[in-house]
Design a protein around this motif. Structure first.
Motif, PDB file in Angstrom:
ATOM      1  N   VAL A 147      17.544  36.529  11.740  1.00 32.55           N
ATOM      2  CA  VAL A 147      18.438  35.757  10.896  1.00 32.55           C
ATOM      3  C   VAL A 147      20.031  36.257  11.051  1.00 32.55           C
ATOM      4  O   VAL A 147      20.085  37.783  11.115  1.00 32.55           O
ATOM      5  N   SER A 148      20.976  35.386  11.618  1.00 28.47           N
ATOM      6  CA  SER A 148      22.160  35.788  11.492  1.00 28.47           C
ATOM      7  C   SER A 148      23.031  34.951  10.909  1.00 28.47           C
ATOM      8  O   SER A 148      22.814  33.769  11.008  1.00 28.47           O
ATOM      9  N   HIS A 149      24.206  35.034  10.556  1.00 29.88           N
ATOM     10  CA  HIS A 149      25.022  34.057   9.973  1.00 29.88           C
ATOM     11  C   HIS A 149      26.250  33.644  11.076  1.00 29.88           C
ATOM     12  O   HIS A 149      27.149  34.306  11.276  1.00 29.88           O
ATOM     13  N   THR A 150      25.933  32.380  11.381  1.00 28.01           N
ATOM     14  CA  THR A 150      26.552  31.861  12.670  1.00 28.01           C
ATOM     15  C   THR A 150      26.127  32.367  13.707  1.00 28.01           C
ATOM     16  O   THR A 150      25.068  33.454  13.895  1.00 28.01           O
ATOM     17  N   SER A 151      26.292  31.947  14.940  1.00 30.48           N
ATOM     18  CA  SER A 151      25.657  32.191  16.126  1.00 30.48           C
ATOM     19  C   SER A 151      26.313  33.265  16.965  1.00 30.48           C
ATOM     20  O   SER A 151      25.905  33.759  18.113  1.00 30.48           O
ATOM     21  N   PHE A 152      27.537  33.841  16.171  1.00 28.99           N
ATOM     22  CA  PHE A 152      28.499  35.043  16.899  1.00 28.99           C
ATOM     23  C   PHE A 152      27.247  36.140  17.286  1.00 28.99           C
ATOM     24  O   PHE A 152      27.236  36.677  18.370  1.00 28.99           O
ATOM     25  N   ASP A 153      26.517  36.391  16.591  1.00 24.78           N
ATOM     26  CA  ASP A 153      25.683  37.871  16.409  1.00 24.78           C
ATOM     27  C   ASP A 153      24.603  37.433  17.599  1.00 24.78           C
ATOM     28  O   ASP A 153      24.321  38.554  18.414  1.00 24.78           O
ATOM     29  N   ARG A 154      23.945  36.386  17.555  1.00 23.92           N
ATOM     30  CA  ARG A 154      23.086  35.759  18.746  1.00 23.92           C
ATOM     31  C   ARG A 154      23.941  35.858  20.191  1.00 23.92           C
ATOM     32  O   ARG A 154      23.154  36.474  21.185  1.00 23.92           O
ATOM     33  N   GLY A 155      25.165  35.259  20.068  1.00 26.41           N
ATOM     34  CA  GLY A 155      25.969  35.602  21.410  1.00 26.41           C
ATOM     35  C   GLY A 155      26.093  37.011  21.869  1.00 26.41           C
ATOM     36  O   GLY A 155      26.017  37.282  23.090  1.00 26.41           O
ATOM     37  N   ALA A 156      26.396  37.816  20.842  1.00 30.77           N
ATOM     38  CA  ALA A 156      27.047  39.150  21.137  1.00 30.77           C
ATOM     39  C   ALA A 156      25.855  39.682  21.834  1.00 30.77           C
ATOM     40  O   ALA A 156      25.944  40.621  22.642  1.00 30.77           O
ATOM     41  N   LEU A 157      24.428  39.668  21.247  1.00 33.23           N
ATOM     42  CA  LEU A 157      23.269  40.397  21.798  1.00 33.23           C
ATOM     43  C   LEU A 157      23.203  39.768  23.088  1.00 33.23           C
ATOM     44  O   LEU A 157      22.841  40.816  23.854  1.00 33.23           O
ATOM     45  N   ALA A 158      23.055  38.555  23.289  1.00 35.54           N
ATOM     46  CA  ALA A 158      22.671  38.150  24.496  1.00 35.54           C
ATOM     47  C   ALA A 158      23.921  38.582  25.532  1.00 35.54           C
ATOM     48  O   ALA A 158      23.346  38.842  26.863  1.00 35.54           O
ATOM     49  N   GLN A 159      25.089  38.560  25.472  1.00 40.67           N
ATOM     50  CA  GLN A 159      25.927  38.930  26.243  1.00 40.67           C
ATOM     51  C   GLN A 159      25.742  40.622  26.491  1.00 40.67           C
ATOM     52  O   GLN A 159      26.253  41.016  27.505  1.00 40.67           O
ATOM     53  N   ALA A 160      25.652  41.512  25.554  1.00 48.33           N
ATOM     54  CA  ALA A 160      25.264  42.847  25.789  1.00 48.33           C
ATOM     55  C   ALA A 160      24.164  43.244  26.706  1.00 48.33           C
ATOM     56  O   ALA A 160      24.245  43.994  27.365  1.00 48.33           O
ATOM     57  N   LEU A 161      23.064  42.231  26.399  1.00 48.21           N
ATOM     58  CA  LEU A 161      22.016  42.461  27.159  1.00 48.21           C
ATOM     59  C   LEU A 161      22.114  42.147  28.763  1.00 48.21           C
ATOM     60  O   LEU A 161      21.895  42.993  29.282  1.00 48.21           O
ATOM     61  N   SER A 162      23.190  41.116  28.534  1.00 46.72           N
ATOM     62  CA  SER A 162      23.426  40.664  30.050  1.00 46.72           C
ATOM     63  C   SER A 162      24.206  41.905  30.801  1.00 46.72           C
ATOM     64  O   SER A 162      24.148  42.363  32.010  1.00 46.72           O
ATOM     65  N   LYS A 163      25.215  42.468  30.128  1.00 45.87           N
ATOM     66  CA  LYS A 163      26.137  43.276  30.603  1.00 45.87           C
ATOM     67  C   LYS A 163      25.420  44.688  31.127  1.00 45.87           C
ATOM     68  O   LYS A 163      25.896  45.219  32.059  1.00 45.87           O
ATOM     69  N   TYR A 164      24.338  45.098  30.338  1.00 51.25           N
ATOM     70  CA  TYR A 164      23.646  46.122  30.733  1.00 51.25           C
ATOM     71  C   TYR A 164      22.354  45.955  31.429  1.00 51.25           C
ATOM     72  O   TYR A 164      21.522  46.984  31.687  1.00 51.25           O
ATOM     73  N   GLY A 165      22.237  44.885  31.818  1.00 51.54           N
ATOM     74  CA  GLY A 165      21.080  44.330  32.826  1.00 51.54           C
ATOM     75  C   GLY A 165      19.742  44.549  31.969  1.00 51.54           C
ATOM     76  O   GLY A 165      18.708  45.046  32.743  1.00 51.54           O
ATOM     77  N   LEU A 166      19.637  44.424  30.900  1.00 50.91           N
ATOM     78  CA  LEU A 166      18.477  44.703  29.892  1.00 50.91           C
ATOM     79  C   LEU A 166      17.741  43.363  29.599  1.00 50.91           C
ATOM     80  O   LEU A 166      18.272  42.233  29.741  1.00 50.91           O
ATOM     81  N   VAL A 167      16.348  43.301  29.429  1.00 51.27           N
ATOM     82  CA  VAL A 167      15.479  42.193  29.153  1.00 51.27           C
ATOM     83  C   VAL A 167      15.873  41.621  28.013  1.00 51.27           C
ATOM     84  O   VAL A 167      16.021  42.400  26.828  1.00 51.27           O
ATOM     85  N   GLN A 168      16.078  40.129  27.825  1.00 54.59           N
ATOM     86  CA  GLN A 168      16.278  39.493  26.675  1.00 54.59           C
ATOM     87  C   GLN A 168      15.236  39.605  25.565  1.00 54.59           C
ATOM     88  O   GLN A 168      14.056  39.813  26.230  1.00 54.59           O
ATOM     89  N   MET A 169      15.429  39.785  24.404  1.00 52.20           N
ATOM     90  CA  MET A 169      14.205  40.093  23.441  1.00 52.20           C
ATOM     91  C   MET A 169      13.585  38.788  22.958  1.00 52.20           C
ATOM     92  O   MET A 169      14.273  37.549  22.785  1.00 52.20           O
ATOM     93  N   ASP A 170      12.575  38.901  22.635  1.00 51.45           N
ATOM     94  CA  ASP A 170      11.406  37.504  22.212  1.00 51.45           C
ATOM     95  C   ASP A 170      11.591  37.627  20.916  1.00 51.45           C
ATOM     96  O   ASP A 170      10.769  38.294  20.290  1.00 51.45           O
ATOM     97  N   CYS A 171      12.526  36.598  20.218  1.00 59.73           N
ATOM     98  CA  CYS A 171      12.470  36.464  18.829  1.00 59.73           C
ATOM     99  C   CYS A 171      12.991  34.919  18.597  1.00 59.73           C
ATOM    100  O   CYS A 171      13.175  34.276  19.419  1.00 59.73           O
ATOM    101  N   THR A 172      12.609  34.719  17.277  1.00 57.81           N
ATOM    102  CA  THR A 172      12.922  33.228  16.680  1.00 57.81           C
ATOM    103  C   THR A 172      14.158  33.591  16.012  1.00 57.81           C
ATOM    104  O   THR A 172      14.163  34.085  15.073  1.00 57.81           O
ATOM    105  N   TRP A 173      15.298  32.705  16.405  1.00 54.67           N
ATOM    106  CA  TRP A 173      16.403  32.692  15.733  1.00 54.67           C
ATOM    107  C   TRP A 173      16.663  31.790  14.586  1.00 54.67           C
ATOM    108  O   TRP A 173      16.330  30.501  14.809  1.00 54.67           O
ATOM    109  N   LEU A 174      17.358  32.337  13.700  1.00 57.39           N
ATOM    110  CA  LEU A 174      17.393  31.354  12.415  1.00 57.39           C
ATOM    111  C   LEU A 174      18.873  31.646  11.734  1.00 57.39           C
ATOM    112  O   LEU A 174      19.158  32.746  11.378  1.00 57.39           O
ATOM    113  N   ASP A 175      19.796  30.604  11.859  1.00 58.49           N
ATOM    114  CA  ASP A 175      21.210  30.862  11.455  1.00 58.49           C
ATOM    115  C   ASP A 175      21.244  30.533   9.971  1.00 58.49           C
ATOM    116  O   ASP A 175      21.099  29.413   9.789  1.00 58.49           O
ATOM    117  N   SER A 176      21.633  31.481   9.231  1.00 55.52           N
ATOM    118  CA  SER A 176      21.804  31.141   7.800  1.00 55.52           C
ATOM    119  C   SER A 176      22.967  30.478   7.340  1.00 55.52           C
ATOM    120  O   SER A 176      23.057  29.802   6.313  1.00 55.52           O
TER     121      SER A 176
END
Length: 290
Positions: free
Chosen positions: A89-118
């Motif tokens: 759960v994150s409030h707005t998609s800001f945090d989901r985007g931050a995680l995706a961008q940081a994973l891409s920046k460091y060449g890390l595998v995206q996490m397998d989870c289900t997102w719910l925007d509060s």
């Protein structure tokens, strides 16, 4: 998603050093189970990037604050262990985007989870925030949730508490909210809809009314009923043969909080009229069988 506990979710929040979403400088993760906090975890993060004064002014974190903090790559496993396979759960998609961008920046595998925007949940739960004013700070102030804004752990906890209040107000569980956020915000989309049944449908001659909070949009449910031959009416009357009740509302069968249509159906049943009361899930099963 596999192995998701429907009574468990993980709320997350990130703070960033600048306008680049990948510049994460703090993370907060709060795990809720059965409506209670079971774990809170957070960490400062060295973004290996510059700090914009605007961001510093918001959260108070600067270069000196994080000089000895781990990088995002170094906390990756700790984060993955908490998020993998979970409803996040994150409030707005800001945090989901931050995680995706940081994973891409460091060449890390995206996490397998289900997102719910509060925030999306809030907009569909409280009419006054359907179009504006659904920022976390404003929502928490109005709902009486006390928290230290722009601290990642505190923001995550607050988002989780907002979600719990939304679940209490709507009567929907996590799966119900995951479905609800995909639907229209407009309350009119759940108004009663009148349709004529297909005369060639296997249930032609049945007359259906709907009541309560449905998981699927009311218009979609009505279209499904009409396709199999049912006439769809706005209100229960002497010709009605089926009343479909939202799964959460069916629990009120022995109580006194039933809808007007539900009470009308019971009155007619008491007078000898044959009306079948169905849960939404049973209705969906029925129309898929015929």
């Amino acid at each position: 998603m596999r192995n998701i506990m429907v009574n468990r979710f993980v709320a997350i929040d990130f703070e960033t050093a600048n306008a680049d979403l990948a510049s994460i400088c703090q993370v907060g993760v709060v795990t809720f189970e059965n409506g209670e906090v079971v774990e809170s975890w957070g960490s400062l993060v060295n973004p290996e990037d510059y700090f914009d004064w605007i961001n510093i002014d918001i959260h108070g974190i600067d270069q000196d604050t994080v000089k000895n903090a781990p990088t995002f790559g170094q906390i990756y496993e700790l984060l993955k262990n908490r998020l993998h396979g979970q409803i996040v759960v994150s409030h707005t998609s800001f945090d989901r985007g931050a995680l995706a961008q940081a994973l891409s920046k460091y060449g890390l595998v995206q996490m397998d989870c289900t997102w719910l925007d509060s925030a999306r949940v809030v907009r569909r739960t409280w009419e006054q925030w359907a179009q504006r004013g659904y920022g976390l700070g404003n929502i928490c102030k109005e709902l009486g949730i006390v928290f230290d804004a722009h601290d990642a752990v505190e923001d995550a906890r607050a988002a989780g508490q907002v979600l719990l209040l939304a679940m209490d107000k709507t009567g929907l569980d996590l799966n119900g909210l995951l479905a609800r956020v995909k639907q229209s915000i407009d309350p009119a989309s759940n108004l009663p809809i009148v349709m004529h049944g297909d005369p060639h449908g296997p249930l032609f001659g049945e007359e259906v009314a709907f009541t309560g909070a449905l998981i699927i949009p009311r218009r979609e449910a009505a279209a499904m009923a009409a396709k199999v031959g049912c006439d769809v009416v706005a209100n229960v009357k002497k010709s009605t043969t089926v009343l479909v009740v939202g799964d959460q509302d069916i629990l009120k069968l022995a109580g006194h909080e039933k809808s007007i249509k539900h009470r009308k159906a019971e009155e007619l049943i008491g007078k000898g009229q044959s009306i079948r009361v169905l849960r939404e899930s049973d209705f969906l099963l029925l129309v898929n069988f015929v």
